[in-house]
Design a protein around this motif. Structure first.
Motif, short mmCIF file in Angstrom:
data_model
loop_
_atom_site.label_atom_id
_atom_site.label_comp_id
_atom_site.label_asym_id
_atom_site.label_seq_id
_atom_site.Cartn_x
_atom_site.Cartn_y
_atom_site.Cartn_z
N PHE A 34 -7.80 4.84 4.59
CA PHE A 34 -6.81 4.53 3.56
C PHE A 34 -6.34 3.08 3.68
O PHE A 34 -6.21 2.35 2.69
CB PHE A 34 -5.62 5.48 3.68
N THR A 35 -6.12 2.64 4.91
CA THR A 35 -5.60 1.29 5.15
C THR A 35 -6.60 0.22 4.75
O THR A 35 -6.26 -0.72 4.02
CB THR A 35 -5.22 1.13 6.63
N LEU A 36 -7.84 0.35 5.22
CA LEU A 36 -8.83 -0.70 4.94
C LEU A 36 -9.14 -0.79 3.45
O LEU A 36 -9.23 -1.88 2.89
CB LEU A 36 -10.11 -0.43 5.75
N MET A 73 0.83 -1.21 0.00
CA MET A 73 0.00 0.00 0.00
C MET A 73 0.86 1.25 0.00
O MET A 73 0.54 2.23 -0.68
CB MET A 73 -0.92 -0.01 1.22
N VAL A 74 1.96 1.24 0.77
CA VAL A 74 2.85 2.40 0.78
C VAL A 74 3.44 2.62 -0.60
O VAL A 74 3.49 3.74 -1.11
CB VAL A 74 3.96 2.20 1.83
N VAL A 75 3.86 1.53 -1.23
CA VAL A 75 4.45 1.63 -2.57
C VAL A 75 3.40 2.08 -3.58
O VAL A 75 3.69 2.88 -4.48
CB VAL A 75 5.07 0.28 -2.98
N SER A 76 2.19 1.60 -3.44
CA SER A 76 1.13 1.97 -4.40
C SER A 76 0.85 3.46 -4.34
O SER A 76 0.62 4.09 -5.37
CB SER A 76 -0.15 1.18 -4.10
N GLY A 77 0.85 4.04 -3.12
CA GLY A 77 0.62 5.47 -3.01
C GLY A 77 1.70 6.28 -3.73
O GLY A 77 1.41 7.28 -4.38
N ALA A 78 2.97 5.81 -3.63
CA ALA A 78 4.07 6.50 -4.30
C ALA A 78 3.98 6.30 -5.82
O ALA A 78 4.13 7.26 -6.59
CB ALA A 78 5.40 5.99 -3.78
N PHE A 79 3.71 5.07 -6.26
CA PHE A 79 3.64 4.77 -7.69
C PHE A 79 2.54 5.57 -8.38
O PHE A 79 2.73 6.08 -9.49
CB PHE A 79 3.42 3.28 -7.90
N SER A 80 1.37 5.65 -7.75
CA SER A 80 0.25 6.34 -8.40
C SER A 80 0.55 7.82 -8.62
O SER A 80 0.00 8.44 -9.54
CB SER A 80 -1.02 6.18 -7.56
#
Length: 536
Positions: free
Chosen positions: A265-267, A1-8
């Motif tokens: 955001f987490t769920l 999830m952390v990586v997805s936020g950066a990638f997007s």
């Protein structure tokens, strides 16, 4: 999830974060032999109550009530039409899927996901009124869709279905769920306020209580065989009104908002990552799954997914078009008749298409389909469960992809009906609160002067504060409003420049170890609060 936020944020294309999370989940599923499996009831309890509670809590109530007829038409009428129409269509298209299971699948694909829409339209902002309608629709259709799912699953487990019994059961399930959610929130809020008045407020406890309310509402409603989903929604809506007269401390609200933002955001992220993590296993069993339908080629599954998505889009387009048509007709009649009202127009096709594509499926659909029971009452496997999960997952992905392509095109330069400005309302509220503050400060000055003497000192201190409020009132007057706003904008810009310099100087002091940890925390918090105020 952390990586997805950066990638997007890094990607040059407007790819929504949920799609990135699904892709990364697929990489996890392909790169490890471990897999995640959750009990359906546990999955439902963990994810849905807090998400629905937060939606009900934060949705703008005035905007919701302004378009309540449109929201209800979409959230109830469209959901029931979708469940019946798509259920019959899926059963006709896939005869091997029992009718009750087809209705269950139609029920889980009926709710929409505004969070996914917001992510898609991040670079092409959705008009506020449209977003409010989508939020209200999502809040209600989550509950109505999942209640329909409950009845469909019950019919699949028992093999029987009574329309009259279902109607009576629905009244109890819905009514009791709503009442329980309201009651739990009010009781907890009153108890919390009573404790706070006598022994003070503990921020951590207050935040924890807010986190427990949706779970308590859900579990209590389920205990009485009512709708835990509706209980969580009504608890969230009630939370807004329960807190009006029982204000928490500012620090509690700030920290609680941060906690809930993280929870949301987490769920949502976990659900999409889990969908991606399970896709490889679902695809690996595609041959066995397609065999249920009576075919041998896995390509049939893709055809079924596309057919369901097209069917959902067609139903939604027709419903939105009719809803807007009737809205125009109602407004024409309310304007005093044919002579005084403009002729009934045809709804803008781009607006209808945008509303149709904005009905993407997301976290609630996946959470709902994963709650399908593993076995029937007699211990045999639940019929076509893997097929239903595959089709629901496919609908989520295809609807996200289509919306991410179509929405930016449809929303670009789309002219929406003008909305009344909130500036006058905001100005009036600022003047009213400033006048109340001045009166309170004057009373406090007199009390201090009478009890302690030295009236001049208190008058000087109070006068400095009252001057700030008087400047606000004068700046919001009709004659000086524009100039005052320009000065306010310049003041904000200069303050941000100064805050940036303060932060840089503090960083230098930290690097040279010229200040202690307590001073660092205090000054950093003051800078953070000031920056949040002027950037907000």
């Amino acid at each position: 999830m952390v990586v997805s936020g950066a990638f997007s944020r890094m990607l040059p294309w407007s790819i929504p974060t949920p799609l990135v999370q699904i892709l990364l989940g697929c990489l996890i599923g392909l790169s490890t032999s471990y897999s995640v499996s959750l009990d359906p009831e546990l999955f439902l309890l963990l994810f849905l109550p807090p998400l629905l509670f937060l939606d009900g809590w934060r949705i703008p109530k005035d905007e919701l009530f302004k378009d309540v007829s449109t929201v209800v038409e979409l959230a109830l009428g469209l959901v029931l039409t979708t469940v019946i129409g798509m259920g019959l269509f899926i059963n006709w298209m896939i005869p091997a899927m029992p009718l009750a299971v087809a209705f269950a699948l139609a029920a889980v694909v009926s709710p929409t996901d505004p969070i996914a829409v917001s992510a898609i339209a991040a670079r092409v902002p959705i008009p506020k009124r449209m977003m409010h309608i989508l939020e209200g629709e999502s809040l209600l259709n989550d509950a109505s869709g999942l209640v329909c799912l409950r009845f469909a699953v019950a019919a699949a487990l028992t093999g029987t279905f009574s329309a009259g019994g279902a109607a009576l059961n629905f009244l109890w399930v819905a009514g009791a769920g709503l009442v329980i959610g309201v009651a739990v929130t009010l009781v907890v809020s009153r108890a919390k306020a009573w404790v706070t008045r006598r022994w003070g407020e503990d921020t951590g406890s207050q935040i924890l209580v807010s986190l427990l309310i949706p779970f308590g509402s859900y579990m209590l409603a389920e205990h009485f065989h009512a709708s835990g989903i509706l209980a969580a929604v009504s608890a969230g809506v009630t939370m807004t009104f329960a807190e009006i007269s029982r204000e928490a401390m500012a620090v509690t609200r700030m920290r609680r908002n941060s906690v809930w933002d993280t929870i949301q955001f987490t769920l949502n992220g976990i659900i999409f990552v889990l969908l991606g993590e399970q896709l490889p296993a679902i695809l690996a069993e595609a041959k066995a799954t397609v065999a249920i339908t009576g075919h041998t080629q896995p390509g049939w599954l893709a055809l079924y997914v596309v057919a369901i998505v097209l069917g959902l889009a067609a139903l939604r387009f027709a419903w939105v078009w009719l809803s807007l048509k009737f809205t125009i007709l109602r407004k024409r009649q309310s304007n005093g008749g044919k002579d005084m009202a403009p002729p009934v127009g045809t709804p803008n096709w781009r607006l209808v298409a945008a509303m149709s594509f904005a009905g993407v499926r997301g976290a609630i659909t996946l959470a709902g389909v994963l709650t399908l029971p593993l076995v029937l009452n007699d211990g045999t496997p639940f019929p076509a469960r893997d097929l239903a999960i595959f089709l629901a997952a496919g609908v989520i992905i295809v609807s996200l992809v289509l919306a991410s392509i179509a929405l930016p095109v449809l929303l670009k330069d789309l002219t929406m009906p003008g909305e009344p400005s909130k500036q006058a309302e905001e100005d009036a509220a600022r003047v009213r609160t400033a006048e109340a503050a001045i009166k309170a400060i004057e009373r406090h000055q007199h009390r201090l002067a009478e009890s302690r003497g030295d009236a001049d000192r208190y008058a000087a201190a109070g006068g400095r504060v009252m001057d700030l409020y008087r400047e606000r009132i004068e700046g919001l007057s009709e004659d000086e409003r524009d100039a005052a706003r320009e000065q306010e904008r310049l003041f904000r810009d200069f303050r941000l420049v100064g805050l940036k310099a303060e932060r840089a100087a503090l960083g230098e002091l930290i690097r040279t170890r010229s200040v202690g940890g307590e001073t660092i925390r205090k000054l950093t918090r003051e800078l953070d609060l000031s920056e949040a105020r002027f950037r907000g």
